[in-house]
Write a protein that holds these residues in place. Structure first.
Motif: not given
Ligand code: PHE
Length: 536
Positions: A49-53, A516-521, A523-536
């Protein structure tokens, strides 16, 4: 595709082995894709589930990201990171955004990997979507169109009046048959058979008397039966159309024989439109699919460093973060440092780029199997498919080497139009890849003429063709993953994890490959992962 049951997957695989090279077309393509794990259900099927960063701390280190590739995955990564305040540099090898989302228009040119250049000569307002060309209503792509203000119109994926045309398959070989005619007859005969079986007691163990009556009622309606028999019906079409006064019309009879229809294999095309992702209504952006990357580019431009014609020549994890080396437009080497990299380069291309990626990651890149696909846009000076054949958009299916012919879902009743003379896959796509642009055009005309007659050649003005396997920076239409026990191989899971500070994204890392839906999804997954790592 993602909700296909295991049985359907097995069926596709079997069908592939039996029918490839025999019926060709859609049935063979589905089989190939099934065998490549494109319909395989995921292991855990946990939803992402995508959560906007939000809430990137200003002071915190970790907010610089290099995104490689301005296709949908790269643009979306940059877009979502930008919204959260990250500092993003986006490197793109081509001189335009979109990647495989590519709309070709008059004046555009492209050079394939063998050095052959084509210049598109389409008129103003004519175009071909060389890559993605149809959007199902339920894809995330539509949500981004809403957010970005990309205007949509209906894309006609099924048209009762388009044709089926097969060769080498019995008495109907070489006969163009309208979708509606083939369906009327085949639904009719199938209904008749099942109705007979029901009434001869073959289903007495399975059905109650009441259900037998209801099934018979359904079949009579579904197949247009008379006293349990299919005798043809107006669903097939008319020889003389109904009209004014005493013109009651003359139905196009008799129906084809059941055996000749079975031999024709037209019925193997029917299930295409039952697919989760291929059912009408479908949509396209007004004016060309590239309205999507253009809108994303407009959105990120003010806050993102966007470098076109940047050929990446090195990708490295460093103790601090990442380093990316590229050659700019004038072949000058450039070097960038950041905290993270999101690399959207397709695996078959990335594996050839110097890096210090882990050996197991490099091996995993080699596991993906690039798929061949191609299209040709034929510009006609007259819309004979509309004027003569009464076909307003939609797709003709054939087992000849063109596989599908797409009539434009825009510019109806206009003077000119661009027909996609082939959109094919696998061996057929490889065949066209091996030809010069002039030879591709000639082959497409030879096949199309069989269906549409002399206008298919005489009304042609110019053409433009694309071979995705020979397109720089893509080198494939999409990839397939081998499967084992119905699951994608571990290489897929490995690339869905970062290698140090380098993350991978793209449709190839989703269960929406070739969308394209696969690419959008992804991208969303990966930016969330980076954001979680940065926030940690
Ligand atoms: N999305 C592409 C298309 O619709 C490729 C594809 C075809 C994907 C069929 C899945 C099934 O043509």
């Amino acid at each position: 595709m993602s909700d296909k049951s295991k049985n359907e997957t097995e069926y596709s695989r079997r069908e592939f082995l039996m029918d490839i090279g025999k019926a060709g077309g859609i049935a063979a393509m589905y089989g190939t894709m099934g065998a490549l794990g494109m319909f395989a259900p995921p292991a855990g099927a946990a939803p992402v589930n995508f959560v906007p960063l939000t809430g990137l701390p200003k002071s915190k280190k970790g907010n610089r990201v290099i995104v490689i590739g301005a296709g949908i995955a790269g643009l979306t990564s940059a877009y979502e990171l930008m919204k959260a305040g990250y500092s993003v540099t986006l490197l793109e090898g081509l001189d335009r955004p979109g990647g495989r989302n590519w709309t070709v228009r008059g004046g555009d040119s492209a050079t394939e990997t063998d050095g052959v250049t084509q210049v598109c000569k389409f008129d103003r307002n004519q175009y071909m979507n060389c890559g993605p060309a149809r959007l199902p209503q339920h894809h995330i792509t539509i949500e981004y169109c809403r957010e970005l203000g990309v205007e949509l119109e209906v894309f006609t994926n099924q048209n009762a009046d388009a044709y089926y045309y097969n060769e080498g398959v019995g008495p109907l070989s070489g006969v163009p048959v309208r979708h509606r005619t083939a369906k009327a007859d085949i639904y009719g005969y199938m209904s008749e058979l099942l109705s007979k079986a029901t009434n001869q007691g073959a289903l007495d163990d399975t059905l109650t008397a009441a259900d037998k009556a209801l099934l018979t009622q359904f079949l009579t309606n579904f197949g247009n039966l008379q006293s349990g028999k299919y005798n043809g019906s107006s669903r097939r079409g008319y020889k003389v159309s109904p009209g004014a006064g005493s013109q009651s019309g003359e139905i196009d009879l008799p129906a084809y024989a059941m055996s000749e229809l079975l031999q024709s294999r037209f019925g193997l095309n029917f299930s295409f439109e039952f697919g989760w992702d291929q059912a009408m209504l479908m949509f396209q952006p007004v004016g060309g699919m590239d309205a999507i990357p253009k809108a994303l580019e407009r959105a990120i431009r003010p806050k993102t460093k966007l470098v076109y014609s940047a050929k990446v020549t090195g990708i490295y994890n460093t103790t601090e973060g990442v380093q990316v080396v590229y050659e700019d437009k004038s072949n000058t080497p450039k070097q960038l440092e950041a905290d993270f990299c999101i690399c959207t380069i397709p695996p078959q291309v990335l594996k050839k780029i110097p890096s210090n990626l882990s050996p197991n990651v490099i091996d995993a890149l080699g596991v993906a199997i690039p798929q061949s696909t191609g299209k040709i846009g034929l510009q006609y000076k007259r819309r004979f498919w509309e004027e003569d054949d009464k076909i307003m958009g939609g797709i003709t299916n054939t087992n000849t080497n063109v596989s599908t012919i797409w009539y434009p879902s825009y510019g109806y009743l206009g003077k000119k139009g661009v027909v996609v003379g082939y959109y094919n896959f696998g061996a057929n796509a490889n065949f066209y890849s091996g030809l010069s642009p002039a030879e591709r055009q000639e082959q497409a005309l030879i096949q199309g003429e069989k269906i549409h007659g002399p206008s298919y050649r005489s009304e042609l003005e110019n053409s433009f063709s694309v071979s995705w396997i020979k397109t720089p920076f893509s080198e494939g239409g999409w990839v397939g993953w081998p499967t084992s026990g119905g699951q994608r191989v571990p290489a897929y899971d490995l690339l869905n994890k970062p290698d140090g500070n380098i993350y991978f994204a793209g449709d190839h890392l989703s269960y929406y490959i070739a969308w394209q839906a696969g690419a959008f999804d992804s991208a969303r997954k990966v930016v969330m992962e980076i954001h979680q790592r940065v926030a940690a």
